[in-house]
Write an enzyme that holds these catalytic residues in place. Structure first.
Site, short mmCIF file in Angstrom:
data_model
loop_
_atom_site.label_atom_id
_atom_site.label_comp_id
_atom_site.label_asym_id
_atom_site.label_seq_id
_atom_site.Cartn_x
_atom_site.Cartn_y
_atom_site.Cartn_z
N LYS A 228 0.58 -1.27 -0.15
CA LYS A 228 -0.12 -0.10 -0.18
C LYS A 228 1.06 1.06 -0.03
O LYS A 228 1.89 1.45 0.78
CB LYS A 228 -0.86 0.25 0.53
CG LYS A 228 -1.67 1.35 1.36
CD LYS A 228 -2.47 1.48 2.67
CE LYS A 228 -3.09 2.78 3.15
NZ LYS A 228 -3.63 2.56 4.24
N ASP A 233 -2.67 10.40 4.02
CA ASP A 233 -4.41 10.10 3.48
C ASP A 233 -4.89 11.39 4.40
O ASP A 233 -5.00 11.18 5.83
CB ASP A 233 -3.98 8.23 4.94
CG ASP A 233 -5.95 8.17 4.83
OD1 ASP A 233 -6.34 8.82 4.14
OD2 ASP A 233 -5.92 7.55 5.10
N LYS A 240 -9.75 13.24 8.27
CA LYS A 240 -9.97 12.89 9.60
C LYS A 240 -9.80 13.95 10.53
O LYS A 240 -9.30 15.28 10.20
CB LYS A 240 -8.55 12.55 9.54
CG LYS A 240 -7.90 10.51 8.69
CD LYS A 240 -6.16 10.53 8.81
CE LYS A 240 -6.35 9.20 8.02
NZ LYS A 240 -6.66 8.28 8.79
N ASP A 251 1.67 6.69 5.35
CA ASP A 251 0.80 5.37 4.87
C ASP A 251 0.58 4.69 3.38
O ASP A 251 0.35 3.98 3.59
CB ASP A 251 -1.16 6.46 4.86
CG ASP A 251 -2.29 5.22 4.61
OD1 ASP A 251 -1.75 4.30 6.03
OD2 ASP A 251 -3.15 5.43 4.79
N ASP A 310 -12.17 7.94 3.88
CA ASP A 310 -11.15 7.47 4.53
C ASP A 310 -10.64 5.90 4.95
O ASP A 310 -9.28 5.50 5.20
CB ASP A 310 -10.74 7.43 6.13
CG ASP A 310 -9.87 7.42 7.26
OD1 ASP A 310 -8.54 8.05 6.56
OD2 ASP A 310 -9.69 7.71 8.17
N GLU A 312 -9.63 3.74 2.36
CA GLU A 312 -9.01 4.14 0.98
C GLU A 312 -7.88 3.40 0.55
O GLU A 312 -8.53 2.40 -0.92
CB GLU A 312 -9.21 5.19 0.70
CG GLU A 312 -7.46 6.32 0.89
CD GLU A 312 -6.78 5.54 2.23
OE1 GLU A 312 -5.62 5.19 2.48
OE2 GLU A 312 -7.85 6.05 3.19
N ARG A 314 -7.56 -0.20 1.10
CA ARG A 314 -7.98 -1.62 0.40
C ARG A 314 -8.73 -1.71 -1.40
O ARG A 314 -8.10 -2.23 -1.51
CB ARG A 314 -8.99 -2.26 1.56
CG ARG A 314 -10.34 -1.02 1.46
CD ARG A 314 -11.31 -1.85 2.64
NE ARG A 314 -10.57 -1.03 3.80
CZ ARG A 314 -11.12 -0.98 5.23
NH1 ARG A 314 -12.25 -1.87 5.44
NH2 ARG A 314 -11.00 -0.44 6.50
#
Length: 460
Positions: A228, A233, A240, A251, A310, A312, A314
């Site tokens: 990933k 993010d 967030k 992230d 949030d 995202e 996956r």
């Protein structure tokens, strides 16, 4: 620069590793002046102690490091690394006290204790160098240290200097180092090449989303690593709060981890056909950001209802996993800083993973213990499958209710791998406080264990 072992031909200082249980016997073999000096310094053999003893010319005759008790050692790892920063400048060679069974991990810890993230400010280097013991596989340990250094550097770099183009450059540099092949699909080409969810998540950012595809090796089992690469993010339109956004430069920790593992594999010449896939994006806010309630169609054709922008990671992993699965490799492994639920479950030190393959589990668990690289297995719990099925679409990216968040995320990803053995790691990628060989900041998790497990797993 990654730390390496000192030249074995260099003049070196004898280093004795002494446990509390061994101290009395070791002292009985020392001259009176050494016993008196150690007593005056308060040396008891406790973990982390480091003492040097003078010679007649005012130099260092020898050094002693405390190795504690067996009970104390079980409460941590990399015990030489706790003492190494306390030694004065010099080259040291282990003369006694370090058993062969722990030598590689302890020597690796010493190298990792020398890690410094000095891109933005000067850091004091580790002064004490170590000559590798004869029993240590120098090439392997230095490759693992270098892979870990790469992972840490990538995670520690802020998003201002580690956006999707920068992550691509890091992958290209690694490919060049090892004569690997690399292709990158960027921006609107993601749509024409059928990576719709990678494009959707990253389209709101100024720096274009992309899929990085690196290959190395032409013989042996096929191994595909998927990481990933969400370089920052914000949470998207489900923004967030500030406290949760503060660490989001990490992230892309899954991408950093698979690149570090890829270096270990290539530098040690493992006989695999390696493929590394990294969807690199920023989850940003703008007028064309994807929205809660949107329904996306993935590369695999499965539709996904967006109930939280949030969640995202996956989404971008799903398109990359579908691509990986199309080749039916012998093993697919994904790594991602995916869910807070995983951290709540096991904390920052353990790497949670999912696998239904008994052979994979056995190889990994054995290697994790041997490499002091702890993992913890969580279940692909089939009865939770209805939780990711919203009815209006095939899949829900953020099931309501708050239960089993890391498991439902893993089940979501598993839907995109139907032809290959699959394991997923939901790592944290961050060391919250200084520890021996693991300074506060970005850190690799499970990569050393995986590197060691691949040989038995893939019959290399």
């Amino acid at each position: 620069m990654p730390q390496t072992f000192a030249d074995p031909a260099a003049a070196s200082i004898p280093l004795h590793v002494i446990s509390e249980e061994q101290l009395e016997n070791w002292l009985s073999e020392q001259p009176e002046r050494n016993r008196s000096w150690l007593k005056a310094q308060g040396f008891t053999g406790a973990l982390g102690q480091a003492v040097t003893l003078p010679d007649d010319e005012g130099g260092i005759a020898l050094a002693a490091i405390g190795f504690g008790t067996e009970k104390a050692r079980k409460r941590g790892r990399f015990h030489l690394a706790a003492a190494a920063p306390k030694l004065p400048e010099g080259v040291y060679k282990i003369a006694s006290g370090l058993e062969q069974t722990v030598a590689e991990n302890e020597c690796l810890g010493w190298l990792l204790a020398g890690y410094r993230f000095d891109r933005y400010s000067k850091q004091s280097p580790l002064q004490a160098e170590l000559v590798a013991p004869d029993s240590v596989d120098v090439k392997k340990i230095e490759a693992r240290a270098a892979g870990e250094t790469l992972t840490r550097d990538l995670i520690n770099t802020p998003a201002s200097d580690m956006g999707p183009p920068d992550l691509e450059l890091a992958a290209r540099d690694l490919a060049k180092q090892h004569n690997a092949r690399i292709t990158v699909t960027t921006g609107e080409d993601l749509l024409t090449q059928n990576f719709p969810m990678i494009h959707t998540v990253g389209r709101a950012a100024d720096r274009a989303p992309r899929l990085i595809d690196m290959r190395w090796g032409s013989n042996g089992p096929k191994l595909t690593l998927v990481g990933k690469g969400v370089c920052f993010d914000t949470g998207g339109l489900n923004l967030k709060p500030g406290a949760s956004m503060g660490l989001m430069k990490k992230d892309m920790g899954g991408a950093a981890a698979v690149l570090g593992l890829a270096h270990m594999i290539m530098a040690t010449g493992l006989g695999v056909q390696l493929r590394v896939l990294i969807p690199a994006v920023e989850n940003s806010v703008s007028g064309n950001a994807f929205r809660p309630g949107d329904i996306l169609t993935s590369r695999k054709g499965l539709t996904v209802e967006i109930n939280n922008t949030d969640a995202e990671g996956r989404l971008v992993l799903a398109d990359a996993l579908a691509l990986a699965d199309e080749e039916s490799p012998d093993q697919i492994i994904s790594m991602a800083t995916l869910t807070g639920a995983a951290r709540v479950a096991v904390g920052p030190d353990l790497a949670p993973y999912f696998s239904d393959d008994a052979g994979f589990v056995s190889a990994l668990e054995t290697a994790a213990v041997a490499q002091d690289d702890p993992v913890w297995r969580l279940p692909f719990h089939d009865p939770y499958e209805p939780m990711i099925e919203p009815g209006i679409a095939d899949l829900d990216n953020a099931p309501k209710g708050g239960f089993a968040g890391c498991i439902t995320a893993a089940l979501f990803l598993r839907r995109f791998v139907t032809q290959s053995p699959y394991a997923h790691f939901d790592i944290y990628g961050w060391q919250p406080a200084d520890a021996p060989a693991r300074q506060k900041g970005g850190v690799g998790q499970a990569t050393r264990a995986l590197h060691a497990a691949l040989t038995p797993l893939l019959n290399l």
